[in-house]
Design a protein around this motif. Structure first.
Motif, short mmCIF file in Angstrom:
data_model
loop_
_atom_site.label_atom_id
_atom_site.label_comp_id
_atom_site.label_asym_id
_atom_site.label_seq_id
_atom_site.Cartn_x
_atom_site.Cartn_y
_atom_site.Cartn_z
N MET A 1 14.08 26.78 6.93
CA MET A 1 14.47 26.05 5.74
C MET A 1 14.11 24.57 5.86
N ASN A 2 14.31 24.02 7.04
CA ASN A 2 14.02 22.61 7.27
C ASN A 2 12.53 22.33 7.18
N SER A 3 11.70 23.27 7.65
CA SER A 3 10.26 23.07 7.59
C SER A 3 9.76 23.11 6.14
N LYS A 4 10.45 23.88 5.28
CA LYS A 4 10.08 23.93 3.87
C LYS A 4 10.34 22.58 3.20
N LYS A 5 11.47 21.94 3.54
CA LYS A 5 11.79 20.63 2.98
C LYS A 5 10.79 19.59 3.46
N ASN A 6 10.40 19.68 4.73
CA ASN A 6 9.42 18.73 5.27
C ASN A 6 8.07 18.93 4.59
N LEU A 7 7.69 20.16 4.34
CA LEU A 7 6.43 20.45 3.68
C LEU A 7 6.43 19.90 2.26
N LEU A 8 7.55 20.09 1.51
CA LEU A 8 7.65 19.56 0.16
C LEU A 8 7.64 18.04 0.15
N ALA A 9 8.33 17.43 1.09
CA ALA A 9 8.35 15.96 1.16
C ALA A 9 6.96 15.42 1.47
N THR A 10 6.24 16.08 2.36
CA THR A 10 4.89 15.65 2.70
C THR A 10 3.95 15.83 1.52
N LEU A 11 4.10 16.96 0.82
CA LEU A 11 3.27 17.22 -0.35
C LEU A 11 3.52 16.18 -1.44
N LYS A 12 4.79 15.84 -1.69
CA LYS A 12 5.13 14.83 -2.69
C LYS A 12 4.57 13.47 -2.29
N ALA A 13 4.66 13.14 -1.03
CA ALA A 13 4.17 11.85 -0.56
C ALA A 13 2.65 11.74 -0.71
N LYS A 14 1.94 12.83 -0.60
CA LYS A 14 0.49 12.80 -0.75
C LYS A 14 0.06 12.96 -2.21
N ALA A 15 0.82 13.70 -2.99
CA ALA A 15 0.43 13.98 -4.36
C ALA A 15 0.71 12.79 -5.30
N LEU A 16 1.73 12.00 -5.03
CA LEU A 16 2.08 10.90 -5.91
C LEU A 16 0.97 9.85 -6.00
N PRO A 17 0.44 9.34 -4.88
CA PRO A 17 -0.67 8.37 -5.02
C PRO A 17 -1.92 8.97 -5.67
N GLY A 18 -2.20 10.23 -5.38
CA GLY A 18 -3.35 10.88 -6.00
C GLY A 18 -3.16 11.03 -7.50
N GLY A 19 -1.96 11.38 -7.92
CA GLY A 19 -1.66 11.51 -9.35
C GLY A 19 -1.76 10.19 -10.08
N ILE A 20 -1.26 9.13 -9.46
CA ILE A 20 -1.34 7.81 -10.07
C ILE A 20 -2.79 7.37 -10.17
N THR A 21 -3.59 7.68 -9.15
CA THR A 21 -5.01 7.32 -9.17
C THR A 21 -5.74 8.04 -10.30
N PHE A 22 -5.49 9.33 -10.46
CA PHE A 22 -6.13 10.10 -11.54
C PHE A 22 -5.67 9.60 -12.91
N LEU A 23 -4.40 9.24 -13.04
CA LEU A 23 -3.90 8.72 -14.31
C LEU A 23 -4.57 7.39 -14.65
N ALA A 24 -4.68 6.50 -13.67
CA ALA A 24 -5.32 5.21 -13.90
C ALA A 24 -6.81 5.39 -14.25
N ALA A 25 -7.49 6.29 -13.56
CA ALA A 25 -8.90 6.54 -13.85
C ALA A 25 -9.07 7.12 -15.26
N GLY A 26 -8.19 8.01 -15.66
CA GLY A 26 -8.26 8.59 -17.00
C GLY A 26 -8.03 7.55 -18.08
N LEU A 27 -7.06 6.67 -17.87
CA LEU A 27 -6.82 5.61 -18.86
C LEU A 27 -8.01 4.65 -18.95
N LEU A 28 -8.60 4.34 -17.81
CA LEU A 28 -9.77 3.46 -17.80
C LEU A 28 -10.93 4.10 -18.56
N ILE A 29 -11.18 5.36 -18.32
CA ILE A 29 -12.25 6.07 -19.03
C ILE A 29 -11.96 6.13 -20.53
N CYS A 30 -10.70 6.34 -20.89
CA CYS A 30 -10.30 6.39 -22.31
C CYS A 30 -10.58 5.06 -22.99
#
Length: 79
Positions: A1-30
């Motif tokens: 159970m603890n490893s699942k929480k660590n995996l989700l926390a790691t995934l969130k930590a990596k996905a948030l900057p990537g999501g913000i980058t894609f959002l900024a790139a999309g707005l710039l292209i728009c």
């Protein structure tokens, strides 16, 4: 159970900057697309809504400052 929480926390930590980058790139292209197409945002105004202007009158003996409302009319009014 603890490893699942660590995996989700790691995934969130990596996905948030990537999501913000894609959002900024999309707005710039728009916005680049709007600029390249010479889009005029005044075309989005609703007919009959007032648009306010600052009015200044300077004469030899008078100075007048005021606000004037002008109404946006449809380009091709229906008869």
């Amino acid at each position: 159970m603890n490893s699942k929480k660590n995996l989700l926390a790691t995934l969130k930590a990596k996905a948030l900057p990537g999501g913000i980058t894609f959002l900024a790139a999309g707005l710039l292209i728009c916005f680049l697309g709007f600029a390249m197409a010479h889009f005029d945002f005044s075309n989005l105004e609703m007919p009959g809504t007032p648009k306010w202007y600052l009015t200044v009158h300077i004469d030899d003996e008078q100075f007048w400052l005021g606000f004037t409302a002008s109404y946006h009319h449809a380009a091709h009014p229906q008869d």
